[in-house]
Motif scaffolding. Structure first.
Motif, mmCIF file in Angstrom:
data_model
loop_
_atom_site.group_PDB
_atom_site.id
_atom_site.type_symbol
_atom_site.label_atom_id
_atom_site.label_comp_id
_atom_site.label_asym_id
_atom_site.label_seq_id
_atom_site.Cartn_x
_atom_site.Cartn_y
_atom_site.Cartn_z
ATOM 1 N N ALA A 22 0.845 -1.199 0.000
ATOM 2 C CA ALA A 22 0.000 0.000 0.000
ATOM 3 C C ALA A 22 0.875 1.242 0.000
ATOM 4 C CB ALA A 22 -0.898 0.007 1.232
ATOM 5 N N GLN A 31 -3.296 3.326 -2.422
ATOM 6 C CA GLN A 31 -3.260 2.504 -3.636
ATOM 7 C C GLN A 31 -2.593 1.192 -3.269
ATOM 8 O OE1 GLN A 31 -1.403 4.588 -6.905
ATOM 9 N NE2 GLN A 31 -1.268 2.780 -8.204
ATOM 10 N N THR A 32 -3.039 0.101 -3.844
ATOM 11 C CA THR A 32 -2.449 -1.203 -3.527
ATOM 12 C C THR A 32 -1.935 -1.892 -4.784
ATOM 13 O OG1 THR A 32 -4.611 -2.267 -3.704
ATOM 14 C CG2 THR A 32 -3.888 -1.641 -1.494
ATOM 15 N N LEU A 64 5.012 3.612 3.665
ATOM 16 C CA LEU A 64 4.159 2.626 3.007
ATOM 17 C C LEU A 64 3.835 1.516 3.996
ATOM 18 C CD1 LEU A 64 6.451 0.387 2.627
ATOM 19 C CD2 LEU A 64 6.894 1.497 0.465
ATOM 20 N N ALA A 65 2.972 0.638 3.581
ATOM 21 C CA ALA A 65 2.618 -0.518 4.398
ATOM 22 C C ALA A 65 2.515 -1.706 3.475
ATOM 23 C CB ALA A 65 1.289 -0.287 5.115
ATOM 24 N N LEU A 66 2.795 -2.893 4.021
ATOM 25 C CA LEU A 66 2.603 -4.087 3.212
ATOM 26 C C LEU A 66 2.170 -5.234 4.108
ATOM 27 C CD1 LEU A 66 5.487 -6.042 3.278
ATOM 28 C CD2 LEU A 66 6.282 -3.946 2.246
#
Lengths: 130, 130
Positions: A22, A31-32, A64-66
């Protein structure tokens, strides 16, 4: 901030799984994308090109993130929050990208090698689920 | 904005798969989570509680993104950008949540039924990959 990988979920970083990444767009909305990655031992590394929207997202907002789920048990997943610490150009052969292909059991030409970059993501928080 | 589900990827909404949901925290950074969902035909519906961080995220920033990958072929995935259009209280029995449990082959008590809500997410963009 010092963070430790939860040992119970380290395999999710070491296996060639798929990370849902993300990022935040310039207008502030998320957004992914599903991405390949490699775990260096302290950084999550991904490849991207300089010409895509997500690359532009990083310029404005490096946080960001994941999340990476265990395909054998999707209730078990690792959530990572981090920041793009450094973006390196891949080399002329896109060796980093070739290494990722090998990790994921693929092999194909890389016509965009000239604009390929390596994203170095420093984790700031891990959350282990399941 | 009018959007259409790509028919090639409609099955990813109809099957009981796992959505990776990205929201934006009050400080502007993204956060991810793996979530159950239901597709109503025009809305993505999820359950949450009023007491969690992600619920607070929605209050500040109703835009979100999610991605759903085909477990039989992770290169095939659907990316959705959308907005939390409405949040409804679940009923006293948490019937919506019970319906989700059934969809995902589970059955267990819901001690937090009193704070359970239904997120109604209006898709604004679909991107089909693979």
């Amino acid at each position: 901030m010092s963070v430790e990988v939860p040992q119970s979920h380290l395999d999710l970083l070491e296996r060639p799984l798929f990370a849902h990444l993300a990022t935040v767009r310039p207008d502030g909305s998320p957004q992914t994308q599903v991405m390949w990655f490699r775990w260096s031992g302290d950084r999550v590394q991904m490849t991207h090109t300089k010409t895509r929207q997500k690359y532009r997202n990083f310029q404005k907002e490096p946080r960001l993130a994941l999340s990476i789920a265990d395909p054998d048990n999707p209730y078990r997943f690792l959530e990572i929050r981090g920041v793009v610490e450094r973006i390196d150009d891949d080399d002329a052969q896109a060796s980093f990208y070739q290494g990722l292909q090998e990790r994921y059991g693929k092999s194909y030409p890389i016509p965009d090698a000239a604009v390929r970059v390596i994203l170095n993501i420093r984790p700031e928080k891990f959350v282990a689920h399941g």
